[in-house]
Design a protein around this motif. Structure first.
Motif, PDB file in Angstrom:
ATOM      1  N   ILE A 142       0.852  -1.188   0.000  1.00 49.20           N
ATOM      2  CA  ILE A 142       0.000   0.000   0.000  1.00 49.20           C
ATOM      3  C   ILE A 142       0.893   1.246   0.000  1.00 49.20           C
ATOM      4  O   ILE A 142       1.847   1.332   0.772  1.00 49.20           O
ATOM      5  CB  ILE A 142      -0.899   0.020   1.260  1.00 49.20           C
ATOM      6  CG1 ILE A 142      -1.764  -1.243   1.333  1.00 49.20           C
ATOM      7  CG2 ILE A 142      -1.764   1.279   1.291  1.00 49.20           C
ATOM      8  CD1 ILE A 142      -2.882  -1.326   0.330  1.00 49.20           C
ATOM      9  N   LEU A 143       0.562   2.188  -0.876  1.00 48.33           N
ATOM     10  CA  LEU A 143       1.338   3.432  -0.934  1.00 48.33           C
ATOM     11  C   LEU A 143       0.998   4.318   0.254  1.00 48.33           C
ATOM     12  O   LEU A 143      -0.145   4.385   0.694  1.00 48.33           O
ATOM     13  CB  LEU A 143       1.044   4.182  -2.236  1.00 48.33           C
ATOM     14  CG  LEU A 143       1.557   3.520  -3.516  1.00 48.33           C
ATOM     15  CD1 LEU A 143       0.974   4.209  -4.746  1.00 48.33           C
ATOM     16  CD2 LEU A 143       3.082   3.536  -3.569  1.00 48.33           C
ATOM     17  N   LEU A 144       2.014   4.957   0.794  1.00 48.40           N
ATOM     18  CA  LEU A 144       1.826   5.863   1.927  1.00 48.40           C
ATOM     19  C   LEU A 144       1.504   7.265   1.414  1.00 48.40           C
ATOM     20  O   LEU A 144       1.629   7.555   0.226  1.00 48.40           O
ATOM     21  CB  LEU A 144       3.095   5.897   2.783  1.00 48.40           C
ATOM     22  CG  LEU A 144       3.556   4.546   3.338  1.00 48.40           C
ATOM     23  CD1 LEU A 144       4.878   4.699   4.075  1.00 48.40           C
ATOM     24  CD2 LEU A 144       2.482   3.950   4.254  1.00 48.40           C
ATOM     25  N   MET A 145       1.104   8.114   2.344  1.00 49.53           N
ATOM     26  CA  MET A 145       0.825   9.505   2.005  1.00 49.53           C
ATOM     27  C   MET A 145       2.034  10.123   1.299  1.00 49.53           C
ATOM     28  O   MET A 145       3.164   9.988   1.759  1.00 49.53           O
ATOM     29  CB  MET A 145       0.558  10.274   3.303  1.00 49.53           C
ATOM     30  CG  MET A 145      -0.009  11.649   3.075  1.00 49.53           C
ATOM     31  SD  MET A 145      -1.811  11.654   3.079  1.00 49.53           S
ATOM     32  CE  MET A 145      -2.147  11.712   4.836  1.00 49.53           C
ATOM     33  N   GLY A 146       1.797  10.772   0.184  1.00 50.98           N
ATOM     34  CA  GLY A 146       2.891  11.440  -0.538  1.00 50.98           C
ATOM     35  C   GLY A 146       3.550  10.544  -1.578  1.00 50.98           C
ATOM     36  O   GLY A 146       4.303  11.023  -2.418  1.00 50.98           O
TER      37      GLY A 146
END
Ligand SMILES: [Zn+2]
Length: 228
Positions: free
Chosen positions: A22-26
């Motif tokens: 899962i991609l993190l914020m930013g």
């Protein structure tokens, strides 16, 4: 950016195209850990690099480079697979953007006027829905503010002898495969040819040899698929 981002968002909701996390914020498209671990060649800092040597004595190019090493089962292969076979256009735009930023570290690539993606056969492009080299060029354009042209270098559409054309080896056959149009637009300019992977360099040599009578040509590919 809007269109690519929206399309990618629908098909690949917030997971990294490299590792699937899962991609993190930013983070966008490719996570920071994967970005950090990409097998960078740094060839653009070395005028005498293996890609430049590939074209020496075959066609005159100002500079040539590949951004990443390609190895079986490696991350570059996973990213390219997403770009070419899973409809993940955003991977191409993202990597093209990063490659564009890297190329700006080198003087010679700052004199580029126009970015030209290697064209696909129309049939193949229609099946995929897009040309993956165009996606790379799009990202490069965003990073460098140079324009992309897809109307100057074209594939000749000749279905009758497709097999023969696919297996061409000599430059004498080049004009059966590619053609240059709207010469006035590229005359005396510095063109950056973009391809996804360089192996033998035959396709790029073909394209470059058609362009060099009119303009300066440099070459950048996302990946180089060879062992050193
Ligand atoms: Zn990742």
């Amino acid at each position: 950016m809007g269109l690519w981002a929206d399309t990618a968002g629908l098909l690949f909701p917030n997971t990294c195209a490299g590792c699937g996390q899962i991609l993190l914020m930013g983070e966008k498209v490719i996570c920071l850990a994967c970005k950090h671990n990409l097998p960078y060649t740094n060839f653009h800092k070395d005028a005498d690099n293996p890609v430049a040597k590939t074209f020496r004595g075959r066609v005159k190019v100002e500079a040539a480079t590949s951004y990443l090493y390609f190895r079986q089962l490696g991350i570059t292969q996973r990213l390219l697979h997403g770009l070419k076979y899973k409809g993940n256009k955003e991977v191409g735009v993202c990597l093209g953007n990063w490659m564009g930023k890297a190329l700006q570290e080198s003087e010679i690539y700052n004199s580029i006027d126009i970015i030209v993606p290697v064209p696909l056969y129309k049939k193949r492009e229609n099946k995929r829905g897009y040309n993956q080299c165009h996606m790379l060029a799009q990202g490069l354009s965003e990073a460098t503010n140079k324009k992309v042209s897809t109307t100057n270098l074209l594939r000749v559409q000749n279905n009758q002898s497709q097999t023969k054309l696919e297996r061409w080896t000599r430059w004498t056959n080049v004009q059966e495969i590619f053609k240059v149009e709207q010469v006035h637009e590229i005359e005396n300019k510095h063109i950056l040819l973009i391809d996804d992977v360089v192996t033998t360099g035959a396709t790029l040599e073909a394209c470059a040899s058609l362009l060099v009578p009119f303009c300066k040509v440099s070459i950048a590919t996302l990946a180089i698929a060879r062992d050193f």
